[in-house]
Design a protein around this motif. Structure first.
Motif, PDB file in Angstrom:
ATOM      1  N   TYR A  19       0.823  -1.207   0.000  1.00 20.88           N
ATOM      2  CA  TYR A  19       0.000   0.000   0.000  1.00 20.88           C
ATOM      3  C   TYR A  19       0.859   1.260   0.000  1.00 20.88           C
ATOM      4  O   TYR A  19       0.522   2.258  -0.637  1.00 20.88           O
ATOM      5  CB  TYR A  19      -0.950   0.014   1.202  1.00 20.88           C
ATOM      6  N   MET A  20       1.978   1.214   0.706  1.00 26.98           N
ATOM      7  CA  MET A  20       2.874   2.364   0.724  1.00 26.98           C
ATOM      8  C   MET A  20       3.486   2.601  -0.659  1.00 26.98           C
ATOM      9  O   MET A  20       3.590   3.749  -1.117  1.00 26.98           O
ATOM     10  CB  MET A  20       3.983   2.163   1.761  1.00 26.98           C
ATOM     11  N   LEU A  21       3.855   1.531  -1.355  1.00 26.83           N
ATOM     12  CA  LEU A  21       4.399   1.669  -2.704  1.00 26.83           C
ATOM     13  C   LEU A  21       3.361   2.228  -3.672  1.00 26.83           C
ATOM     14  O   LEU A  21       3.674   3.083  -4.510  1.00 26.83           O
ATOM     15  CB  LEU A  21       4.914   0.324  -3.208  1.00 26.83           C
ATOM     16  N   VAL A  22       2.127   1.764  -3.560  1.00 27.44           N
ATOM     17  CA  VAL A  22       1.055   2.274  -4.418  1.00 27.44           C
ATOM     18  C   VAL A  22       0.807   3.748  -4.125  1.00 27.44           C
ATOM     19  O   VAL A  22       0.620   4.558  -5.042  1.00 27.44           O
ATOM     20  CB  VAL A  22      -0.233   1.441  -4.229  1.00 27.44           C
ATOM     21  N   PHE A  23       0.834   4.121  -2.853  1.00 24.22           N
ATOM     22  CA  PHE A  23       0.648   5.521  -2.471  1.00 24.22           C
ATOM     23  C   PHE A  23       1.760   6.396  -3.045  1.00 24.22           C
ATOM     24  O   PHE A  23       1.496   7.465  -3.615  1.00 24.22           O
ATOM     25  CB  PHE A  23       0.604   5.636  -0.940  1.00 24.22           C
ATOM     26  N   LEU A  24       3.013   5.943  -2.940  1.00 21.88           N
ATOM     27  CA  LEU A  24       4.135   6.703  -3.490  1.00 21.88           C
ATOM     28  C   LEU A  24       4.045   6.810  -5.007  1.00 21.88           C
ATOM     29  O   LEU A  24       4.342   7.862  -5.584  1.00 21.88           O
ATOM     30  CB  LEU A  24       5.460   6.055  -3.087  1.00 21.88           C
ATOM     31  N   ALA A  25       3.635   5.742  -5.662  1.00 18.26           N
ATOM     32  CA  ALA A  25       3.481   5.776  -7.118  1.00 18.26           C
ATOM     33  C   ALA A  25       2.403   6.778  -7.516  1.00 18.26           C
ATOM     34  O   ALA A  25       2.575   7.542  -8.476  1.00 18.26           O
ATOM     35  CB  ALA A  25       3.143   4.382  -7.643  1.00 18.26           C
ATOM     36  N   THR A  26       1.311   6.815  -6.762  1.00 17.46           N
ATOM     37  CA  THR A  26       0.238   7.761  -7.053  1.00 17.46           C
ATOM     38  C   THR A  26       0.718   9.193  -6.901  1.00 17.46           C
ATOM     39  O   THR A  26       0.432  10.049  -7.759  1.00 17.46           O
ATOM     40  CB  THR A  26      -0.965   7.506  -6.114  1.00 17.46           C
ATOM     41  N   LEU A  27       1.447   9.471  -5.841  1.00 13.60           N
ATOM     42  CA  LEU A  27       1.981  10.820  -5.647  1.00 13.60           C
ATOM     43  C   LEU A  27       2.937  11.206  -6.768  1.00 13.60           C
ATOM     44  O   LEU A  27       2.905  12.341  -7.268  1.00 13.60           O
ATOM     45  CB  LEU A  27       2.704  10.913  -4.300  1.00 13.60           C
ATOM     46  N   ASP A  28       3.789  10.266  -7.172  1.00 13.46           N
ATOM     47  CA  ASP A  28       4.753  10.565  -8.232  1.00 13.46           C
ATOM     48  C   ASP A  28       4.070  10.784  -9.575  1.00 13.46           C
ATOM     49  O   ASP A  28       4.448  11.687 -10.322  1.00 13.46           O
ATOM     50  CB  ASP A  28       5.795   9.455  -8.333  1.00 13.46           C
ATOM     51  N   PHE A  29       3.071   9.961  -9.901  1.00  9.28           N
ATOM     52  CA  PHE A  29       2.343  10.177 -11.152  1.00  9.28           C
ATOM     53  C   PHE A  29       1.646  11.533 -11.153  1.00  9.28           C
ATOM     54  O   PHE A  29       1.689  12.263 -12.141  1.00  9.28           O
ATOM     55  CB  PHE A  29       1.310   9.071 -11.395  1.00  9.28           C
ATOM     56  N   GLY A  30       1.013  11.878 -10.040  1.00 10.15           N
ATOM     57  CA  GLY A  30       0.330  13.164  -9.945  1.00 10.15           C
ATOM     58  C   GLY A  30       1.292  14.330 -10.066  1.00 10.15           C
ATOM     59  O   GLY A  30       1.033  15.302 -10.786  1.00 10.15           O
ATOM     60  N   SER A  31       2.419  14.244  -9.377  1.00 13.97           N
ATOM     61  CA  SER A  31       3.419  15.310  -9.444  1.00 13.97           C
ATOM     62  C   SER A  31       4.019  15.415 -10.843  1.00 13.97           C
ATOM     63  O   SER A  31       4.251  16.516 -11.349  1.00 13.97           O
ATOM     64  CB  SER A  31       4.532  15.055  -8.431  1.00 13.97           C
TER      65      SER A  31
END
Length: 68
Positions: free
Chosen positions: A37-49
């Motif tokens: 879940y932490m990896l998915v959260f980080l990926a989401t933040l990076d895609f958004g940024s």
């Protein structure tokens, strides 16, 4: 030397892809856990940024071209 928003955006997108890959591998090996879940959260933040930075690049470019 300052980096352009386009370069930063591409780096963020690449990090998002990398975190997504690691999350998929983690789900295959261990199933859904906190780390996944932490990896998915980080990926989401990076895609958004990354997408936001690329959009900023094109807005700046458009404003510079309109001033000419």
């Amino acid at each position: 030397m300052r980096r352009s928003p386009l370069f930063s955006g591409v780096i963020y997108l690449l990090l998002g892809i990398l975190f997504t890959y690691f999350a998929v591998q983690n789900v295959r090996d261990d199933g859904w856990g906190f780390f996944t879940y932490m990896l998915v959260f980080l990926a989401t933040l990076d895609f958004g940024s990354g997408l936001r930075m690329i959009m900023i690049h094109f807005k700046i470019k458009k404003q510079i071209n309109n001033k000419k």
